[in-house]
Structures are given as structure tokens and as C-alpha cells.
Design a protein around this motif. Structure first.
Motif, PDB file in Angstrom:
ATOM      1  N   THR A  95       0.833  -1.207   0.000  1.00 56.48           N
ATOM      2  CA  THR A  95       0.000   0.000   0.000  1.00 56.48           C
ATOM      3  C   THR A  95       0.867   1.256   0.000  1.00 56.48           C
ATOM      4  N   VAL A  96       2.003   1.201   0.722  1.00 56.75           N
ATOM      5  CA  VAL A  96       2.915   2.347   0.730  1.00 56.75           C
ATOM      6  C   VAL A  96       3.532   2.536  -0.656  1.00 56.75           C
ATOM      7  N   GLU A  97       3.909   1.437  -1.296  1.00 50.30           N
ATOM      8  CA  GLU A  97       4.481   1.517  -2.634  1.00 50.30           C
ATOM      9  C   GLU A  97       3.446   2.055  -3.632  1.00 50.30           C
ATOM     10  N   HIS A  98       2.191   1.659  -3.434  1.00 54.56           N
ATOM     11  CA  HIS A  98       1.128   2.176  -4.304  1.00 54.56           C
ATOM     12  C   HIS A  98       1.001   3.688  -4.140  1.00 54.56           C
ATOM     13  N   LEU A  99       1.159   4.165  -2.909  1.00 51.77           N
ATOM     14  CA  LEU A  99       1.110   5.601  -2.642  1.00 51.77           C
ATOM     15  C   LEU A  99       2.269   6.319  -3.331  1.00 51.77           C
ATOM     16  N   ILE A 100       3.469   5.726  -3.259  1.00 50.40           N
ATOM     17  CA  ILE A 100       4.632   6.332  -3.918  1.00 50.40           C
ATOM     18  C   ILE A 100       4.419   6.392  -5.433  1.00 50.40           C
ATOM     19  N   LYS A 101       3.824   5.342  -5.986  1.00 48.60           N
ATOM     20  CA  LYS A 101       3.499   5.354  -7.421  1.00 48.60           C
ATOM     21  C   LYS A 101       2.556   6.503  -7.742  1.00 48.60           C
ATOM     22  N   GLY A 102       1.582   6.726  -6.851  1.00 46.65           N
ATOM     23  CA  GLY A 102       0.655   7.838  -7.062  1.00 46.65           C
ATOM     24  C   GLY A 102       1.379   9.166  -7.060  1.00 46.65           C
ATOM     25  N   CYS A 103       2.355   9.315  -6.158  1.00 42.75           N
ATOM     26  CA  CYS A 103       3.152  10.546  -6.116  1.00 42.75           C
ATOM     27  C   CYS A 103       3.946  10.714  -7.410  1.00 42.75           C
ATOM     28  N   CYS A 104       4.515   9.626  -7.889  1.00 41.47           N
ATOM     29  CA  CYS A 104       5.284   9.685  -9.149  1.00 41.47           C
ATOM     30  C   CYS A 104       4.398  10.144 -10.298  1.00 41.47           C
ATOM     31  N   ALA A 105       3.162   9.630 -10.320  1.00 40.17           N
ATOM     32  CA  ALA A 105       2.231  10.024 -11.380  1.00 40.17           C
ATOM     33  C   ALA A 105       1.907  11.511 -11.277  1.00 40.17           C
ATOM     34  N   MET A 106       1.713  12.020 -10.051  1.00 36.97           N
ATOM     35  CA  MET A 106       1.410  13.435  -9.866  1.00 36.97           C
ATOM     36  C   MET A 106       2.617  14.308 -10.210  1.00 36.97           C
ATOM     37  N   LEU A 107       3.836  13.811  -9.911  1.00 33.57           N
ATOM     38  CA  LEU A 107       5.042  14.593 -10.198  1.00 33.57           C
ATOM     39  C   LEU A 107       5.255  14.767 -11.701  1.00 33.57           C
TER      40      LEU A 107
END
Length: 256
Positions: free
Chosen positions: A113-125
Motif C-alpha cells: 500500500t505504501v508503494e502504491h502511494l509512492i506510485k501515485g506521487c510519481c504520477a502526480m510529479l
């Protein structure tokens, strides 16, 4: 429902062990065709207990009869007193192992779930022109992680605050996460031959590492939640979708 022991699911190494020790397998029992040593009986019990986790509805399956047969054989060979002592020690260590494995499984799910959150941040960046991936953040190469965080800092200068302490904490998290995922359970273990399982200390050490990683993951999650909230807030100031990011803004304090 068929409660016969599904021996066809027995791992190949365990099947070889049964053949070598001449232990006969039946639908609801095991039969001994020669006397086994303490070490062999301890290993047999351990293998049966592990096999129990592969059986559907283990509380009702006849695998429990086979485990009982193994315990009874230990008592027959080495006396009732030693047999009772063996059973208590075996059950205690087995329960500890199962407890640690449950926490290990929960930790693995939480890390996802934490990795999924980081992926979301990457997409927003990417909306800010920064192309980063989860692999950039979790690389075992410290220089690659340093470069990734450096790019992140550079992109955020003048827009968001970024804690200098975070790089150190994040590097430790990635290192511990990689050990947890790839090698925590593959190191050489010292077995307690009395029960055929690793010593209690072995499992307690694994538990200590896992709990530490859980706490680190929670800390990292809050920071990336703050990052996502910060990015969302900056991108949605004049957007109709501002309410979508409102729930994340409470985490921005974790990022600053």
C-alpha cells in the motif's frame, strides 16, 4: 467433504524425507516401519506442521491425526515425560512462528500500500515535469536513490519545504525493505533439534526487524501522503477538483 490427508500436496523434499525414514502415509494416519531418532522425529513433526498450513480446513482435516501419531511415537520411543515436554515446547515455538509469519504477511501487504502511494506521487510529479518511478525510489543503488531524491528536492524548491532528515530515514527504510523482501528468511538458521524448529531467538529476531520496518513504513507513508497533498494543493488552487485533494492536505505538515 473429504477430510483425507491430501498427501499429493506434500512438498517434494518432505516426500523424500518420508521415503528415507520409511514413514508410511495413510488417509488418516502415518505408520512407522522403523525406529526414528529424536532428530528425525523432531524434523517429521516440523514437516507435518508446515504441511498442515497447506491443507484446506486444517482444524477438521485428518492431518491432525498424523501429527498426533508423530507425538505418540516420540513418547513411545523416549518416554512419556520427554514426550510431554517435547509437545509443549514444539507447540510454543510453532505458535510463535505462526505469529511472526502472520505479522510478516501483514507487513508485506502494508508495504504494497505504501508503494502504491509512492506510485501515485510519481504520477502526480509527472504533471510538474518530473519523471520518476517507484523503482527509482526503491533501488538498492544508494547513488540512484540519492539522485532521485535530489531531483525531487530540486523540483520542489520554491514550492514545498523538504526535510533534510528525510533522505537518511528513507535510505534506511529502503535498505531494510529490500532485506525484508529478498533475504530476511533465507539466512542460515540454527535449529533447536529437540523440536526440529528454529530456536525461539531466531523468530524473535525476525519479529524485531519486521516491527521496526512497520514503524518506518508508517513514517514514510505519512511523508508521501504529505507530498501528495502538497502537489495536489498546488495543482488544484484554481481547479474545480480541489475537493478531491482536500482530504490529503492534513498530511502536508508531515512533509514539511
Amino acid at each position: 467433504m473429504n477430510y483425507s490427508i491430501p498427501w499429493h500436496l506434500l512438498p517434494e523434499d518432505d516426500s523424500d524425507f518420508f521415503d528415507q525414514t520409511e514413514v508410511e502415509r495413510g488417509a488418516s494416519f502415518i505408520r512407522f516401519n522403523r525406529d526414528l531418532s529424536r532428530k528425525e522425529l523432531a524434523s517429521l513433526c516440523s514437516r507435518l506442521w508446515n504441511f498442515r498450513s497447506l491443507v484446506a480446513d486444517p482444524e477438521e482435516n485428518h492431518i491432525n491425526f498424523a501429527i498426533g501419531d508423530a507425538f505418540n511415537e516420540f513418547s513411545r520411543r523416549f518416554g512419556k515425560r520427554d514426550g510431554t515436554k517435547f509437545q509443549k515446547m514444539f507447540v510454543r515455538i510453532s505458535n510463535l512462528r505462526d505469529h511472526v509469519l502472520r505479522i510478516t504477511g501483514g507487513t508485506l501487504v502494508y508495504l504494497q500500500t505504501v508503494e502504491h502511494l509512492i506510485k501515485g506521487c510519481c504520477a502526480m510529479l509527472r504533471l510538474k515535469g518530473l519523471k520518476l518511478t517507484l523503482e527509482d525510489f526503491q533501488s538498492s543503488d544508494a547513488s540512484r536513490r540519492r539522485q532521485t531524491l535530489g531531483q525531487l528536492k530540486k523540483a520542489l524548491i520554491g514550492t514545498f519545504a523538504f526535510s533534510d532528515e528525510f533522505e537518511s530515514r528513507f535510505n534506511r527504510f529502503v535498505g531494510d525493505r529490500n532485506v525484508f523482501v529478498h533475504s530476511l528468511w533465507t539466512d542460515k538458521t540454527k535449529f533447536d533439534e529437540r523440536v526440529g524448529l528454529p530456536a525461539e531467538r531466531y523468530y524473535k529476531e525476525k519479529l524485531k526487524v519486521t516491527i521496526s520496518l512497520l514503524r518506518q513504513a508508517n513514517s514514510v507513508e505519512l511523508v508521501f501522503r504529505g507530498l501528495l497533498g502538497s502537489i495536489g494543493a498546488s495543482l488544484s488552487k484554481n481547479s474545480k477538483n480541489r475537493t478531491v485533494f482536500a482530504q490529503w492536505e492534513k498530511y502536508i505538515v508531515e512533509f514539511r
